[in-house]
Design an enzyme around this catalytic site. Structure first.
Site, PDB file in Angstrom:
ATOM      1  N   HIS A 161      -3.346   5.680 -55.076  1.00 53.79           N
ATOM      2  CA  HIS A 161      -3.289   6.662 -56.155  1.00 53.79           C
ATOM      3  C   HIS A 161      -4.357   7.722 -55.858  1.00 53.79           C
ATOM      4  O   HIS A 161      -5.370   7.425 -55.230  1.00 53.79           O
ATOM      5  CB  HIS A 161      -3.622   5.920 -57.460  1.00 53.79           C
ATOM      6  CG  HIS A 161      -3.438   6.712 -58.702  1.00 53.79           C
ATOM      7  ND1 HIS A 161      -4.358   7.627 -59.151  1.00 53.79           N
ATOM      8  CD2 HIS A 161      -2.438   6.705 -59.620  1.00 53.79           C
ATOM      9  CE1 HIS A 161      -3.929   8.154 -60.291  1.00 53.79           C
ATOM     10  NE2 HIS A 161      -2.766   7.606 -60.597  1.00 53.79           N
ATOM     11  N   ASP A 183      -8.565  -1.923 -56.482  1.00 58.00           N
ATOM     12  CA  ASP A 183      -8.090  -1.144 -57.617  1.00 58.00           C
ATOM     13  C   ASP A 183      -7.040  -1.983 -58.344  1.00 58.00           C
ATOM     14  O   ASP A 183      -5.911  -2.144 -57.874  1.00 58.00           O
ATOM     15  CB  ASP A 183      -7.501   0.174 -57.097  1.00 58.00           C
ATOM     16  CG  ASP A 183      -6.780   0.970 -58.173  1.00 58.00           C
ATOM     17  OD1 ASP A 183      -6.679   0.485 -59.321  1.00 58.00           O
ATOM     18  OD2 ASP A 183      -6.308   2.084 -57.861  1.00 58.00           O
ATOM     19  N   GLN A 208      -2.986  -1.655 -61.622  1.00 59.53           N
ATOM     20  CA  GLN A 208      -1.593  -2.071 -61.789  1.00 59.53           C
ATOM     21  C   GLN A 208      -1.405  -3.582 -61.628  1.00 59.53           C
ATOM     22  O   GLN A 208      -0.276  -4.055 -61.554  1.00 59.53           O
ATOM     23  CB  GLN A 208      -0.696  -1.342 -60.767  1.00 59.53           C
ATOM     24  CG  GLN A 208      -0.666   0.159 -60.929  1.00 59.53           C
ATOM     25  CD  GLN A 208       0.043   0.618 -62.193  1.00 59.53           C
ATOM     26  OE1 GLN A 208       0.847  -0.121 -62.760  1.00 59.53           O
ATOM     27  NE2 GLN A 208      -0.250   1.819 -62.638  1.00 59.53           N
ATOM     28  N   LYS A 247      -3.874   0.174 -69.706  1.00 57.57           N
ATOM     29  CA  LYS A 247      -2.722  -0.378 -68.987  1.00 57.57           C
ATOM     30  C   LYS A 247      -2.591  -1.885 -69.228  1.00 57.57           C
ATOM     31  O   LYS A 247      -1.627  -2.502 -68.801  1.00 57.57           O
ATOM     32  CB  LYS A 247      -2.847  -0.097 -67.494  1.00 57.57           C
ATOM     33  CG  LYS A 247      -2.697   1.392 -67.144  1.00 57.57           C
ATOM     34  CD  LYS A 247      -2.524   1.558 -65.658  1.00 57.57           C
ATOM     35  CE  LYS A 247      -2.959   2.918 -65.153  1.00 57.57           C
ATOM     36  NZ  LYS A 247      -1.951   3.960 -65.327  1.00 57.57           N
ATOM     37  N   CYS A 260       1.125  10.692 -58.892  1.00 56.59           N
ATOM     38  CA  CYS A 260      -0.248  10.846 -58.367  1.00 56.59           C
ATOM     39  C   CYS A 260      -0.415  10.165 -57.010  1.00 56.59           C
ATOM     40  O   CYS A 260      -1.490   9.649 -56.701  1.00 56.59           O
ATOM     41  CB  CYS A 260      -1.284  10.318 -59.356  1.00 56.59           C
ATOM     42  SG  CYS A 260      -1.297  11.198 -60.906  1.00 56.59           S
TER      43      CYS A 260
END
Lengths: 411, 138
Positions: free
Chosen positions: A128, A205, A208, A231, A369
């Site tokens: 991202h 990261d 997600q 999220k 993104c």
């Protein structure tokens, strides 16, 4: 939470806890397939936010009064809940940030200060923008070198290429756990082990992944794990940087201000200890408490069953989509979940997205993104359906007929 | 037909649709019918990069009137471009500069012209108005 508490997973019961799912848009029942962008909030999180502002609102860490102590303990309890959820060793290792982007920028700025000219940073080709740009800025500032780990057509990191790129010059590897565009689940544990073997630090990261699978930071053994609260069924504007105490201790403060100091004089300021060293100013107190509640909610759920269920949803949607002529699923990794991105000959994602919206279905269209990833696949963008545990196969059936209708209108 | 009459014309045409999908079906037809911009004119300086879709706009000034051709990679964007051009093409720079394009919101498509929609349309309207103002300043 007591280990004895029974964890369960029942979609119908879960849906009842999300008021925003019970609404109509353009006269149709809302089908929310944009969970990759943000998740909906369960009633307990909404109630917590409301209760905080109605009953506990005060600033934290500085008041002698009753409300301030209530707010402080709710805030610190949330930190503790998150520590236990992530299986981190200490609550001092949980730093509240504004979100994933803020957390990555914190590491890039603070840990970045410890890097020198010529040091190498590795990221993957599926990152991202928020896991690309902070490192590019760091490289410009410090003369470090950013190297990109290539991916194959299926959207998997080419592990041999990763091994080839790793060297004693590598100081940091920053990779996404699950790709927001492709749904690929990256083998972060093994990648961390190999990075550590050359002395590099690893940031994962988790923007997600945190909402889809159980995370154990000790098991992954990464140096930092970052994610956004919104999220994972929590409020916006709050996120988490987990970092190993040993590395957080070495890192200089990122932002200066209140709460992050031990003593201030005009001659010299000494800094507060972890985690406060990295939480300058009044934080998003309600957000942190709301996020803690979101994790308490997740604690009642069987995350293994959820991962399984979401993988089934994704596979079901993917199989159905592939029956359309001229439709290509972007990202077909062997290990993937919750995201299905597709592109079509001659039909633009914006057109499909607009027509799906008018049929009550929320998807995301565009480059998500991840512009370098779109360049890799030589497409302007994709249409992305991203699922959460409150989605159902029935919703996917409606989505598929809506896609069919859109295609026939656009052809 | 005045610019205002052209807007009213479009509002009347859309009045018969009460279903969103029918409305979009019509926009898609308009998009398909829009004469394409000359391929030679699809240059980077005429490109309006949106986050969602891309728009190319070419403008010309002839006989005291502005003339526009445009294209987009997305057909719905193109259909809306068709409507905008129908209203603004062959108008004087004065009329364009002072025009209030209310028909877009009257037919329920204002979301497409919001600057946050980033499909290139808001920038396209801005560019059309700028080109009219540039002519006026000459």
């Amino acid at each position: 939470m007591a280990e004895s508490q029974k964890k369960s997973f029942n979609v119908k019961e879960i849906r009842e806890q999300f008021p925003s799912l019970r609404q109509q848009v353009y006269g149709k029942n809302l089908i929310y397939f944009d969970n990759g962008a943000t998740s909906q909030k369960p009633q307990v999180v909404l109630d917590t936010l409301n209760h905080f502002y109605a009953k506990e609102n005060a600033n934290i860490h500085r008041g002698v009064h009753y409300l301030s102590q209530m707010a402080t303990s709710a805030y610190e309890d949330a930190r503790k809940t998150i520590q236990l959820y992530l299986n981190a060793n200490k609550s001092e290792e949980i730093i509240f940030t504004k979100g994933t982007t803020d957390a990555i920028n914190l590491v890039a700025n603070s840990f970045g200060e410890l890097l020198d000219k010529g040091d190498e940073i590795l990221i993957s080709a599926m990152e991202h923008h928020s896991n690309i740009v902070p490192w590019q800025m760091l490289c410009e500032r410090k003369g470090c070198i950013l190297k990109i780990i290539p991916i194959n057509q299926k959207g998997e990191i080419i592990q041999e290429e990763y091994d080839n790129l790793l060297s004693n010059k590598t100081k940091l590897v920053s990779i996404t756990h699950i790709s927001n565009t492709l749904g690929t689940i990256n083998p972060v544990k093994s990648m961390t082990t190999r990075a550590h073997a050359v002395g590099a630090r690893v940031l994962v990261d988790g923007a997600q992944s945190i909402q889809h699978k159980k995370i154990d930071v000790v098991d992954i053994n990464c140096d930092w794990f970052v994610f956004s609260g919104h999220k994972v069924f929590g409020p916006t504007g709050i996120g988490v940087l987990y970092g190993k105490e040993e590395i957080l201790d070495k890192m200089p403060p990122y932002q200066g201000g209140g709460d992050m100091i031990a003593k201030v004089t005009f001659e010299k300021t000494t800094y507060n200890e972890l985690p406060f060293k990295f939480e300058a100013g009044t934080p998003h107190i309600a957000g942190a408490i709301g996020l803690g509640k979101a994790f308490e909610f997740l604690n009642t759920l069987d995350m293994e069953a959820i991962l399984q269920y979401e993988m089934e949803l994704e596979a079901y949607a993917q199989d159905m989509l592939l029956t359309f002529e001229g439709l290509e699923v972007i990202g077909t990794a062997k290990k993937k979940t919750s995201v299905v991105s597709f592109a079509m000959d001659k039909i633009h994602p914006f057109d499909i997205g607009t027509l799906l919206d008018k049929q009550g279905i929320a998807v995301r269209t565009g480059h998500h993104c991840t512009q370098p990833l779109m360049d890799f696949y030589k497409i302007p963008g994709t249409t992305r359906a991203s699922f959460a545990f409150y989605n159902t196969k029935e919703e996917i059936d409606i989505f598929i007929s809506a896609v069919e209708k859109s295609i026939s209108m656009l052809s | 037909m005045t610019l205002e009459e052209k807007q009213q014309d479009i509002i009347d045409e859309f009045a018969i649709y009460d279903d969103w999908m029918d409305k979009y079906e019509y926009i898609i037809e308009l998009g398909k019918d829009l004469p394409k911009i000359d391929e030679d004119l699809k240059t980077d300086d005429r490109l309006i990069e949106g986050c969602q879709s891309r728009v190319w706009l070419a403008s010309e000034f002839k006989d005291n009137k502005m003339h526009f051709t445009a294209d987009s990679d997305a057909i719905i964007t193109k259909g809306i471009i068709g409507l905008l051009i129908r209203v603004l093409d062959q108008e004087s720079p004065e009329n364009i500069a002072k025009s209030d394009l209310h028909f877009i919101s009257d037919i329920g498509l204002h979301e497409h012209l919001s600057p946050t929609r980033s499909n290139g349309l808001a920038s396209m309207v801005k560019k059309i108005k700028m080109s009219a103002l540039t002519q006026l300043a000459k």
